[in-house]
Every structure is written in C-alpha cells, then in structure tokens.
Design a protein around this motif. Structure first.
Motif, PDB file in Angstrom:
ATOM      1  N   GLU A  38       0.824  -1.209   0.000  1.00 44.87           N
ATOM      2  CA  GLU A  38       0.000   0.000   0.000  1.00 44.87           C
ATOM      3  C   GLU A  38       0.861   1.264   0.000  1.00 44.87           C
ATOM      4  OE1 GLU A  38      -3.110   0.028   2.909  1.00 44.87           O
ATOM      5  OE2 GLU A  38      -3.691  -2.036   2.441  1.00 44.87           O
ATOM      6  N   TRP A  39       2.147   1.123   0.322  1.00 52.23           N
ATOM      7  CA  TRP A  39       3.060   2.266   0.372  1.00 52.23           C
ATOM      8  C   TRP A  39       3.913   2.384  -0.880  1.00 52.23           C
ATOM      9  CZ3 TRP A  39       2.728   6.183   3.615  1.00 52.23           C
ATOM     10  CH2 TRP A  39       1.919   6.017   4.731  1.00 52.23           C
ATOM     11  N   VAL A  40       3.610   1.578  -1.895  1.00 50.59           N
ATOM     12  CA  VAL A  40       4.386   1.579  -3.131  1.00 50.59           C
ATOM     13  C   VAL A  40       3.497   2.028  -4.289  1.00 50.59           C
ATOM     14  CG1 VAL A  40       5.739   0.167  -4.731  1.00 50.59           C
ATOM     15  CG2 VAL A  40       5.838  -0.302  -2.276  1.00 50.59           C
ATOM     16  N   GLU A  41       3.972   3.017  -5.054  1.00 52.43           N
ATOM     17  CA  GLU A  41       3.277   3.460  -6.254  1.00 52.43           C
ATOM     18  C   GLU A  41       4.182   3.219  -7.457  1.00 52.43           C
ATOM     19  OE1 GLU A  41       1.686   7.392  -6.089  1.00 52.43           O
ATOM     20  OE2 GLU A  41       0.633   7.002  -4.208  1.00 52.43           O
ATOM     21  N   ILE A  42       3.641   2.522  -8.450  1.00 53.18           N
ATOM     22  CA  ILE A  42       4.381   2.225  -9.670  1.00 53.18           C
ATOM     23  C   ILE A  42       3.549   2.737 -10.845  1.00 53.18           C
ATOM     24  CG2 ILE A  42       5.467   0.440 -11.093  1.00 53.18           C
ATOM     25  CD1 ILE A  42       5.367  -1.365  -8.520  1.00 53.18           C
ATOM     26  N   PRO A  43       3.924   3.875 -11.424  1.00 48.34           N
ATOM     27  CA  PRO A  43       3.188   4.372 -12.588  1.00 48.34           C
ATOM     28  C   PRO A  43       3.234   3.364 -13.739  1.00 48.34           C
ATOM     29  CG  PRO A  43       4.609   6.082 -11.692  1.00 48.34           C
ATOM     30  CD  PRO A  43       4.977   4.795 -11.002  1.00 48.34           C
ATOM     31  N   LEU A  44       2.190   3.334 -14.532  1.00 49.12           N
ATOM     32  CA  LEU A  44       2.095   2.374 -15.633  1.00 49.12           C
ATOM     33  C   LEU A  44       2.905   2.775 -16.853  1.00 49.12           C
ATOM     34  CD1 LEU A  44      -1.693   1.481 -15.375  1.00 49.12           C
ATOM     35  CD2 LEU A  44       0.285   0.237 -14.462  1.00 49.12           C
TER      36      LEU A  44
END
Length: 76
Positions: A25-31
């Motif tokens: 939930e603390w990781v964002e990976i743009p597409l």
C-alpha cells in the motif's frame, strides 16, 4: 523497451519490495516508463518507483534495491 510497464514487471518490483518488507500500500508504480527512471519518496510518505524507459528492465531491476535503500527507510 516499451513505454508501458507490464504486469509481469510490476510483479517483479513488488516481489522485491515484499522482500524488503515494504507494505504494498506504500508503493506506487506508474504504468508508464520514463527516461530516466526514478525512485523517490513522495510527500505523502509513499515510495514511487518509475521504471526506466531506456535501460533494459532486468538490468534496471538489478539496481533497484540499492536505489530503494537510498531513499526509503529500509533496514539493511
């Protein structure tokens, strides 16, 4: 490399962050991949991992752990 990040690539990144005990939930990976790729801590405290569009993915993935450790509080 394509500018789109594949589901398989996202899974490999998340496997690494799991090993580092970082909650997904603390990781964002743009597409979308960008040049250069970047690993940074966002103002909301989350970790953003942007895949490098120019470097071969497996090479970039091999250096990802050290980049995460540089910017995110991960026990060594």
């Amino acid at each position: 490399m394509s500018d789109a990040v594949s589901f398989q690539q996202i899974n490999k990144i998340l496997e690494l962050t799991d090993e580092l005990e970082i909650n997904r939930e603390w990781v964002e990976i743009p597409l979308g991949a960008e040049s250069p790729g970047v690993v940074r801590k966002l103002s909301n405290g989350k970790l953003e991992i942007v895949v490098d569009a120019d470097e071969p993915f497996e090479d970039w993935l091999g250096s990802l752990e050290s980049k995460i450790r540089e910017v995110f509080d991960v026990d060594a």
